[in-house]
Design a protein around this motif. Sequence first.
Motif, short mmCIF file in Angstrom:
data_model
loop_
_atom_site.label_atom_id
_atom_site.label_comp_id
_atom_site.label_asym_id
_atom_site.label_seq_id
_atom_site.Cartn_x
_atom_site.Cartn_y
_atom_site.Cartn_z
N ARG A 27 0.67 -1.26 -0.11
CA ARG A 27 0.03 0.00 0.23
C ARG A 27 0.82 1.36 -0.01
O ARG A 27 2.02 1.05 0.41
CB ARG A 27 -0.77 -0.05 1.25
N GLY A 28 0.36 2.40 -0.54
CA GLY A 28 1.09 3.51 -0.69
C GLY A 28 0.66 4.66 0.25
O GLY A 28 -0.68 4.65 0.73
N VAL A 29 1.57 5.41 0.85
CA VAL A 29 1.32 6.53 1.69
C VAL A 29 1.23 7.79 0.80
O VAL A 29 2.04 7.97 -0.14
CB VAL A 29 2.38 6.75 2.80
N ASP A 30 0.34 8.55 0.90
CA ASP A 30 0.13 10.10 0.34
C ASP A 30 0.94 10.89 0.98
O ASP A 30 0.96 11.76 1.98
CB ASP A 30 -1.41 10.53 0.56
N THR A 31 2.34 11.19 0.50
CA THR A 31 3.16 11.93 0.95
C THR A 31 3.18 13.30 0.80
O THR A 31 3.72 14.32 1.02
CB THR A 31 4.90 11.52 0.65
N ASN A 32 2.05 13.84 0.10
CA ASN A 32 1.71 15.22 0.19
C ASN A 32 0.86 15.45 1.11
O ASN A 32 0.82 16.76 1.56
CB ASN A 32 0.69 15.24 -1.23
N GLN A 33 0.32 14.54 1.90
CA GLN A 33 -0.39 14.98 2.99
C GLN A 33 0.49 14.38 4.50
O GLN A 33 0.69 15.17 5.42
CB GLN A 33 -1.60 13.99 3.15
N PHE A 34 1.06 13.42 4.10
CA PHE A 34 1.98 12.76 5.45
C PHE A 34 3.44 12.94 5.00
O PHE A 34 4.28 12.42 4.65
CB PHE A 34 1.98 11.45 5.60
N HIS A 35 3.89 14.53 5.55
CA HIS A 35 5.12 14.87 5.46
C HIS A 35 5.44 16.13 6.47
O HIS A 35 4.32 16.90 6.39
CB HIS A 35 5.45 15.52 4.05
#
Length: 228
Positions: free
Chosen positions: A3-11
């Motif tokens: 599964r992938g993490v939304d790094t636009n949100q989680f950073h």
Amino acid sequence: IPRGVDTNQFHPSRVGAKRVKNLVQDWAVPSDMPVIVLPGRVSRIKGHHVLIEAIAMLGREDLTVLMVGDAGDKPHYAKELERLIDKHQLSWRVRLVGPSDDMAAVYSLADIVVCPSLVPEGFGRTVAEAMAMGKPVITSDLGAPPELVAHGETGWVVPAGDHEALADAIARTLALPSHLLTEMGQRAISQIQNRYTREHMCNATLSLYDELLVASLYDNGMQPAPLE
């Protein structure tokens, strides 16, 4: 394909100070002590009681523990946790604060994220999100999370259900100098960005579809055109 993490949100750069301040105010979080966060629905398999026992074993008065998640379908377990908290006289240190619609800010508020699941996780979304936010994660040695967390490098992996090992990992993390914690967080961010973003997930999925499509065409005696 993980599964992938939304790094636009989680950073870390995506979470402003005001969002964190709102949580501090809403939950009355002390500003002078480390914050430990356990994210996830309130369910026995998530190991909330293991963390409570670990905190009791540490015997420290300078910690705030926030258990962030919905207890709606497990009210009996939530009451059991409240009784365990009272038993160890931790009511002013350990709290079930309910769900949050701003988990990126929750991770930003945390000094340590603990995910002590008692059953194997297929991926470990909260583990990956916390790592994407640059937080040291302590997780159980079951399922996929140990593939995400490099023991001693981006966090710690402890035996599931072992509150003594969990207490030791918490103590070791809290004892690290700030520059080493920063380095640990940066390694965690790199791990997610290099392998576990939504883009990686989508690209890997499309590549698999391409492989299957080509194989299917060959099986049916057709010569596929080059894929663009």
